[in-house]
Design a protein around this motif. Structure first.
Motif, PDB file in Angstrom:
ATOM      1  N   ILE A 426       0.988  -1.005   0.260  1.00 41.40           N
ATOM      2  CA  ILE A 426      -0.229  -0.638   0.369  1.00 41.40           C
ATOM      3  C   ILE A 426       0.871   1.189  -0.083  1.00 41.40           C
ATOM      4  O   ILE A 426       0.686   2.518  -0.735  1.00 41.40           O
ATOM      5  N   HIS A 427       2.073   1.558   0.558  1.00 42.36           N
ATOM      6  CA  HIS A 427       2.829   2.331   1.040  1.00 42.36           C
ATOM      7  C   HIS A 427       3.548   2.881  -0.518  1.00 42.36           C
ATOM      8  O   HIS A 427       3.925   3.824  -0.886  1.00 42.36           O
ATOM      9  N   GLU A 428       4.247   1.246  -0.745  1.00 45.18           N
ATOM     10  CA  GLU A 428       4.911   1.965  -1.916  1.00 45.18           C
ATOM     11  C   GLU A 428       4.346   2.458  -2.913  1.00 45.18           C
ATOM     12  O   GLU A 428       5.027   3.147  -4.125  1.00 45.18           O
ATOM     13  N   ALA A 429       3.036   1.377  -2.791  1.00 47.47           N
ATOM     14  CA  ALA A 429       2.705   1.425  -4.659  1.00 47.47           C
ATOM     15  C   ALA A 429       0.969   2.193  -4.650  1.00 47.47           C
ATOM     16  O   ALA A 429       0.692   3.405  -4.884  1.00 47.47           O
ATOM     17  N   ILE A 430       0.416   1.390  -4.670  1.00 42.57           N
ATOM     18  CA  ILE A 430      -1.257   1.086  -4.356  1.00 42.57           C
ATOM     19  C   ILE A 430      -2.195   1.309  -2.886  1.00 42.57           C
ATOM     20  O   ILE A 430      -1.965   0.450  -2.757  1.00 42.57           O
ATOM     21  N   PRO A 431      -2.629   2.670  -2.631  1.00 39.30           N
ATOM     22  CA  PRO A 431      -2.864   3.775  -4.032  1.00 39.30           C
ATOM     23  C   PRO A 431      -0.929   5.088  -3.086  1.00 39.30           C
ATOM     24  O   PRO A 431      -1.303   6.203  -2.712  1.00 39.30           O
ATOM     25  N   GLY A 432      -0.256   4.037  -2.280  1.00 36.67           N
ATOM     26  CA  GLY A 432       0.786   5.542  -2.018  1.00 36.67           C
ATOM     27  C   GLY A 432       1.483   5.948  -3.492  1.00 36.67           C
ATOM     28  O   GLY A 432       1.636   6.965  -3.960  1.00 36.67           O
ATOM     29  N   HIS A 433       3.151   5.339  -2.867  1.00 34.69           N
ATOM     30  CA  HIS A 433       4.013   6.507  -3.549  1.00 34.69           C
ATOM     31  C   HIS A 433       3.512   6.348  -4.894  1.00 34.69           C
ATOM     32  O   HIS A 433       3.776   7.455  -5.733  1.00 34.69           O
ATOM     33  N   TYR A 434       3.594   4.991  -5.836  1.00 32.69           N
ATOM     34  CA  TYR A 434       2.915   5.436  -7.485  1.00 32.69           C
ATOM     35  C   TYR A 434       1.999   6.056  -7.314  1.00 32.69           C
ATOM     36  O   TYR A 434       2.721   7.192  -8.128  1.00 32.69           O
ATOM     37  N   THR A 435       0.957   6.093  -6.935  1.00 30.60           N
ATOM     38  CA  THR A 435       0.295   6.588  -7.263  1.00 30.60           C
ATOM     39  C   THR A 435       0.517   8.401  -6.612  1.00 30.60           C
ATOM     40  O   THR A 435      -0.205   9.049  -8.309  1.00 30.60           O
ATOM     41  N   GLN A 436       0.756   8.407  -5.858  1.00 27.03           N
ATOM     42  CA  GLN A 436       1.218   9.726  -5.705  1.00 27.03           C
ATOM     43  C   GLN A 436       1.944  11.155  -6.843  1.00 27.03           C
ATOM     44  O   GLN A 436       1.634  12.067  -7.355  1.00 27.03           O
ATOM     45  N   LEU A 437       2.391  10.081  -6.873  1.00 26.44           N
ATOM     46  CA  LEU A 437       3.838   9.900  -7.676  1.00 26.44           C
ATOM     47  C   LEU A 437       3.388  10.674  -9.617  1.00 26.44           C
ATOM     48  O   LEU A 437       3.966  11.500 -10.587  1.00 26.44           O
ATOM     49  N   VAL A 438       1.864   9.730  -9.666  1.00 25.50           N
ATOM     50  CA  VAL A 438       1.660   9.748 -11.391  1.00 25.50           C
ATOM     51  C   VAL A 438       0.818  11.219 -11.141  1.00 25.50           C
ATOM     52  O   VAL A 438       1.354  11.883 -12.190  1.00 25.50           O
ATOM     53  N   TYR A 439       0.204  11.457 -10.157  1.00 22.04           N
ATOM     54  CA  TYR A 439      -0.643  13.045  -9.778  1.00 22.04           C
ATOM     55  C   TYR A 439       0.813  13.481  -9.777  1.00 22.04           C
ATOM     56  O   TYR A 439      -0.344  14.757 -10.240  1.00 22.04           O
ATOM     57  N   SER A 440       1.763  13.555  -9.423  1.00 19.74           N
ATOM     58  CA  SER A 440       2.071  15.144  -9.305  1.00 19.74           C
ATOM     59  C   SER A 440       3.202  14.968 -10.076  1.00 19.74           C
ATOM     60  O   SER A 440       2.989  16.400 -10.702  1.00 19.74           O
ATOM     61  N   ASN A 441       3.101  14.134 -11.505  1.00 20.81           N
ATOM     62  CA  ASN A 441       3.696  14.659 -12.890  1.00 20.81           C
ATOM     63  C   ASN A 441       2.235  15.275 -13.202  1.00 20.81           C
ATOM     64  O   ASN A 441       2.540  16.142 -14.514  1.00 20.81           O
ATOM     65  N   GLU A 442       1.247  15.153 -13.099  1.00 23.02           N
ATOM     66  CA  GLU A 442       0.320  16.143 -13.425  1.00 23.02           C
ATOM     67  C   GLU A 442      -0.889  17.379 -13.169  1.00 23.02           C
ATOM     68  O   GLU A 442      -0.933  17.556 -13.561  1.00 23.02           O
ATOM     69  N   SER A 443       0.506  17.739 -12.511  1.00 18.95           N
ATOM     70  CA  SER A 443       0.480  19.152 -11.993  1.00 18.95           C
ATOM     71  C   SER A 443       0.778  20.010 -13.055  1.00 18.95           C
ATOM     72  O   SER A 443       1.166  20.238 -13.665  1.00 18.95           O
ATOM     73  N   PRO A 444      -0.157  21.085 -12.790  1.00 18.40           N
ATOM     74  CA  PRO A 444       0.176  21.930 -13.904  1.00 18.40           C
ATOM     75  C   PRO A 444       0.888  23.285 -13.518  1.00 18.40           C
ATOM     76  O   PRO A 444       1.861  23.437 -14.351  1.00 18.40           O
ATOM     77  N   SER A 445       2.051  23.179 -12.256  1.00 21.50           N
ATOM     78  CA  SER A 445       2.895  23.959 -12.033  1.00 21.50           C
ATOM     79  C   SER A 445       3.806  22.650 -12.403  1.00 21.50           C
ATOM     80  O   SER A 445       4.706  21.761 -11.338  1.00 21.50           O
ATOM     81  N   MET A 446       4.797  22.725 -12.766  1.00 24.03           N
ATOM     82  CA  MET A 446       6.072  22.294 -13.195  1.00 24.03           C
ATOM     83  C   MET A 446       6.646  22.021 -11.645  1.00 24.03           C
ATOM     84  O   MET A 446       8.309  21.702 -11.621  1.00 24.03           O
TER      85      MET A 446
END
Length: 592
Positions: A426-446
């Motif tokens: 849960i922590h490393e993958a779903i919905p932890g780090h993996y999920t958060q970092l996918v969303y982070s890449n979609e942030s309109p602010s680089m």
């Protein structure tokens, strides 16, 4: 992290910043021109800052998915550090010319992130000076591995970047040896081990790839020449480190402890939590007692199910006995990595069925054995693509147990038993780090995506562990909750451990006792954590700090919104701000 972070797998340090472009930028856009004529909006400045940063930090750019400077390996010498300081001062001057009152809330957060980045790097170079005492900061393998293993461009193009990058490997290691002065024994030993892992990258397979590629005959010949020079320089450096280790073992070495003053400064830069390190430590002390109390309640409930003998009067002793009993349920050592891989689909299904957060099936998650050059620090980590390569694989690195003896492997498996292995995933993958970092890449602010806050990243992963159980993962099984609390207690102990070791002089025996007797950890895990705490500072506090901020904010918002509160909407809005510090995300969400 990494972690993460953002291991992640890359430490977002600008220590090797260098380049002549910084002066050119200062001449093109001075602070006065920004203040007087507002030739640059803040958005334009942010974009230009990132562009100039990548010229100064090409390896960081490579990890972030920006490939214009892939062939550049900076040499970490006096000149590069001077250029880094110069760049930092120029960019900070340009930044501070903006009227903060005129910036939007989103822009003000970006302002603070850039400011923190520049000030932290100058502090690292001029005051903290880990470039002198941490030999493990010198290793070329990661950048080359990124070029070789990531399929972001045709192989021939990537091999040409490898070819260009190899030119500076000898000078890189020569500069490293010039820099290293009064190092710690622990970091020197880690450097020796990890640089040996570089030969998993500089391998016969790489030479064969180049030979069979579309490179010209001249390029192939030069590739072989530079490859030989690079491997020779790595071998020379490993031998030099070996001699240094022997010398430090005989004559004594610098302490790995950084002391209270430096610790508080590093905490302020790295965590950005709005409280002191000492304040967080005191908060963790109180939480330790609370969690132990919850575990005692569950132990009392389960005792007669697992034991025929009376429950000990000492609550911690009873909890320890129950955990020891349950921990025998674990996967076989040879199936450890495969079991991690097998659990991911079940986590995805649960998150989707409960509609906890939207997962993007087009963003691959690949479970793999931890590459050799990355081993020796953490048993599990995430290597995520940067915002420039959103569709690339995210790797869940899991270290197999084949290097452990039978006793150590059994201890490790008892730590990551049937229940805790699920919490880890849960922590490393779903919905932890993996999920958060996918969303982070979609942030309109680089800026928010690139200059992520480790406490937010780690805190989110820890938050999801409890959130998943609250939503019914594990069917509210008391054994699962007991093991969750054990895991959560480890997060709390991380903060107590790190502060106590670095500031209060905690010994190894005291640290092992805290982890095994009060946090109910297995000996192998405790020994590994001690090692980690001697090799890093502050990072171990990020888990607890971020978790408390996120969880407390969620509860605050639930109380404020009442029946209107929507958990999925909260998660997706929270994640939409990239990896900004929690205190700033809270401001944005409360002000809307």
């Amino acid at each position: 992290m990494k972690k993460a972070t953002l291991s992640l797998a890359v430490a977002l340090s600008l220590t090797a910043l260098a380049g002549c472009q910084s002066q050119e930028v200062a001449e093109q856009v001075s602070p006065a021109s920004i203040a007087s004529s507002q030739q640059l909006s803040f958005a334009q400045f942010s974009t230009q800052f990132i562009d100039e940063l990548w010229k100064q930090a090409p390896t960081w750019a490579l990890y972030s998915g920006y490939h214009k400077y892939d062939g550049v390996l900076k040499v970490p010498n006096d000149a590069s550090r001077a250029e880094a300081i110069k760049f930092n001062k120029q960019q900070l001057s340009m930044l501070q010319a903006f009227d903060r009152d005129s910036l939007s809330a989103n822009e003000l957060i970006d302002y603070r992130l850039i400011e923190n980045l520049l000030k932290r790097d100058t502090w690292e170079i001029t005051k903290f000076k880990s470039w002198q005492w941490n030999p493990a900061s010198y290793n070329v393998a990661g950048g080359f591995a990124q070029l070789i293993n990531e399929d972001f461009a045709p192989l021939d193009d990537r091999l040409r970047s490898v070819l260009a990058r190899m030119e500076n490997v000898p000078a890189y290691y020569s500069a490293a040896r010039e820099n290293i002065n009064n190092p710690t024994l622990e970091h020197t030993q880690l450097a020796q081990m990890q640089n040996k892992g570089a030969f998993s990258v500089f391998s016969a397979e790489l030479l064969a790839q180049a030979e069979s590629s579309g490179l010209t005959s001249d390029e192939k010949a030069l590739f072989k020449t530079r490859f030989d020079a690079a491997t020779q320089s790595i071998n020379e450096h490993i031998a030099w480190l070996g001699e240094l280790v022997s010398k430090l073992e005989k004559e004594g070495a610098r302490s790995f402890r950084i002391g209270e003053a430096l610790y508080e400064e590093k905490f302020s830069f790295d965590i950005q939590a709005g409280m002191s390190a000492k304040g967080l430590y005191e908060k963790a002390l109180a939480d330790k007692s609370r969690v132990q109390g919850e575990m005692a309640k569950i132990t009392a409930k389960l005792w007669d199910t697992y034991f025929d003998t009376p429950k000990p009067l000492d609550d911690n002793k009873a909890t320890r006995q129950l955990i020891d009993k349950l921990s025998s349920k674990h996967v076989k050592r040879e199936a450890f990595v495969d079991e991690v891989r097998a659990q991911i689909p079940a986590l995805i299904k649960f998150v989707n069925d409960k509609q906890l957060v939207t997962l993007d099936p087009k963003k691959p998650l690949v479970v793999r054995e931890t590459p050799e050059y990355m081993r020796g620090f953490a048993g599990a980590s995430i290597s995520a693509p940067g915002p420039y390569e959103k569709s690339s694989n995210t790797y869940y690195n899991v270290t197999p147990l084949d290097a452990m003896d039978d006793e150590s492997a059994e201890s490790y498996l008892r730590e990551y038993n049937h229940w805790i292995l699920q919490v880890l995933n849960i922590h490393e993958a779903i919905p932890g780090h993996y999920t958060q970092l996918v969303y982070s890449n979609e942030s309109p602010s680089m800026v928010k995506s690139l200059f992520g806050n480790g406490a937010m990243v780690e805190g989110w992963a820890v938050y999801t562990e409890r959130m998943m159980l609250e939503e019914g993962y594990g069917d509210f099984e008391p054994e699962m909750w007991l093991m969750y609390y054990k895991w959560n207690l480890r997060v709390i102990a991380n903060t107590l451990l790190d502060y106590s070791i670095q500031v209060k002089g905690m010994t190894e025996d005291e640290a092992i006792s805290l982890m095994t007797e009060e946090a109910f950890q297995q000996t192998a895990e405790a020994e590994g954590k001690w090692r980690r705490a001697t090799l890093s500072q502050v990072q171990l506090t990020s888990y607890y700090s971020g978790y408390r901020e996120i969880y407390d904010f969620r509860e605050e918002l639930k109380a404020k919104q009442g029946e209107q509160f929507d958990l999925k909407a909260f998660h997706e809005q929270f994640l939409s701000y990239g990896s900004a510090p929690v205190k700033y995300v809270r401001q944005l969400m409360l002000n809307q």
